[in-house]
Design a protein around this motif. Structure first.
Motif, PDB file in Angstrom:
ATOM      1  N   LEU A  86      37.688  70.228 114.725  1.00 27.84           N
ATOM      2  CA  LEU A  86      36.451  70.147 115.585  1.00 27.84           C
ATOM      3  C   LEU A  86      36.149  68.649 115.630  1.00 27.84           C
ATOM      4  N   SER A 153      33.887  78.230 116.812  1.00 26.34           N
ATOM      5  CA  SER A 153      33.020  76.660 117.215  1.00 26.34           C
ATOM      6  C   SER A 153      34.090  76.051 118.168  1.00 26.34           C
ATOM      7  N   GLU A 154      35.437  76.361 118.307  1.00 29.19           N
ATOM      8  CA  GLU A 154      36.379  75.296 118.816  1.00 29.19           C
ATOM      9  C   GLU A 154      36.056  75.368 120.284  1.00 29.19           C
ATOM     10  N   PRO A 155      35.630  76.453 121.113  1.00 33.20           N
ATOM     11  CA  PRO A 155      35.471  77.725 121.012  1.00 33.20           C
ATOM     12  C   PRO A 155      36.650  78.455 121.487  1.00 33.20           C
TER      13      PRO A 155
END
Length: 374
Positions: A86, A153-155
């Motif tokens: 991330l 979250s990468e997403p």
């Protein structure tokens, strides 16, 4: 704790050569199909097979119980690599899923799946007696939520869901009570219905636009035939066009999905479309049969494990291969919404291939240490 005794006296008769033959045969088949889909990717996949085999053989001789002594370090490493992508990951099409190593790219989420199986195999065994305790379940939920949140979250919703299903499978194998499972399902089913009814609305804020488009394309394929459902419809047509024996590898037919650019990156997410088109129904059945055989062999080895952690490792690796295969083939045949999950041992991707071979290496080591009476 024996920190320096990482091998045991094994018996060659317990080495599962049939499992090795199955994964190598499927990998070679994958290399051939990848070469036909995109020739430039084939050399890297061959290198990945070589690296994977070496690592698998080494890991198969290292006592898995010794490695599991470091389960918190394994979990920490998984969190670090998932967090690192991330921060320093390469952004492609709005997502940070890969770390550029110069000579190749590394996808942490693929390796993290195997690392999490190892971690939770030890964690669940440590809590074997109180696995249904509320505090234990809370700890399991929190420890699962952290890596799942990082992947999301990468997403990368598809990998998040795939990993979540594997983690659910692990705790089920660990002895989760059916009463608790029933309670969760009673709550989860209506919540899922409510969730789906919300995310299809034009002004929803839960999913990203491309994620919503994939769901809508699955629900209304004809409406999105030239947009969201375009690749899946072409995939189904390609599989059907292969008929019984296929058009043959490396064919130059202009109507082929790879030659006509009807599917983006056919060597990865839609590799099964190439299998169906070029190897036909027979080739598709061989791929599915090999995948099923690998899953069954992993489960059988797990049932003969000397302890719970070995059983969880084998069933976890087998479950991961089975779940990913079902999702990938389901997407290629338009049975599931379009999502990016590789077909184990077949799709192009060094991280995925090597990570799976690492998992198979642990399964082989579990097989080298069967129950005493066997």
């Amino acid at each position: 704790m024996k920190l320096f005794k990482f091998t045991k006296p094994y018996h060659l008769k317990n080495y599962k050569f049939n499992l090795i033959l199955s994964v190598v045969a499927l990998s070679i088949l994958g290399i051939l199909v990848i070469g036909s889909a995109q020739a430039s990717s084939q050399p890297k996949q061959i290198a990945g097979l070589g690296i994977g085999l070496v690592i698998m053989l080494i890991i198969s001789l290292i006592d898995y119980e010794w490695i599991l002594n470091f389960y918190w370090l394994i979990y920490g490493f998984a969190i670090i690599i998932l967090g690192a992508v991330l921060v320093i990951g390469t952004k492609v099409n709005g997502a940070r899923r890969w770390i550029d190593l110069g000579f190749t790219t590394f996808q942490p989420s693929e390796l993290a799946k195997i690392l999490l199986i190892l971690f939770f195999a030890k964690f669940i065994m440590e809590h074997e007696e109180d696995i249904n305790d509320k505090f234990t379940l809370l700890k399991y939920a929190v420890l699962s939520a952290i890596p799942l949140g990082l992947i999301l979250s990468e997403p990368n919703l598809s990998t998040t869901l795939c990993t979540a299903m594997v983690l659910c499978l692990l705790i089920y194998i660990g002895g989760l009570s059916y009463k608790f499972i029933g309670t969760v399902l009673i709550i989860l089913i209506p919540l899922t219905i409510i969730f789906l009814s919300i995310v299809v609305q034009p002004d929803q804020k839960i999913l990203k636009d491309y994620q919503q488009d994939r769901i809508l394309s699955f629900l209304e394929p004809e409406k999105y035939a030239s947009d969201g459902a375009y690749q899946q419809k072409n995939s189904v047509m390609a599989i059907g066009s292969g008929q019984l024996t296929g058009k043959g590898l490396n064919n130059n037919t202009t109507t082929s999905v790879k030659n006509g650019n009807f599917i983006l990156e056919p060597e990865t997410d839609f590799i099964f479309a190439i299998v169906g088109e070029e190897l036909g129904f027979v080739g598709s059945c061989i791929v599915i049969a090999l995948l099923l055989l690998i899953v069954i062999q992993c489960i059988i080895i797990g049932t003969r494990s000397q302890n719970l952690s070995g059983r969880i490792i084998c069933c976890g690796v087998g479950g991961l291969i089975g779940i990913q295969s079902f999702i990938n083939i389901g997407v290629a045949t338009q049975l599931l919404p379009n999502t990016g999950v590789p077909l184990p041992f077949v799709s192009y991707g060094l991280t995925s291939l090597v990570s799976l071979y690492i998992g198979i290496g642990f399964v082989l080591n579990v097989g080298l240490q069967p129950k005493k009476y066997q």
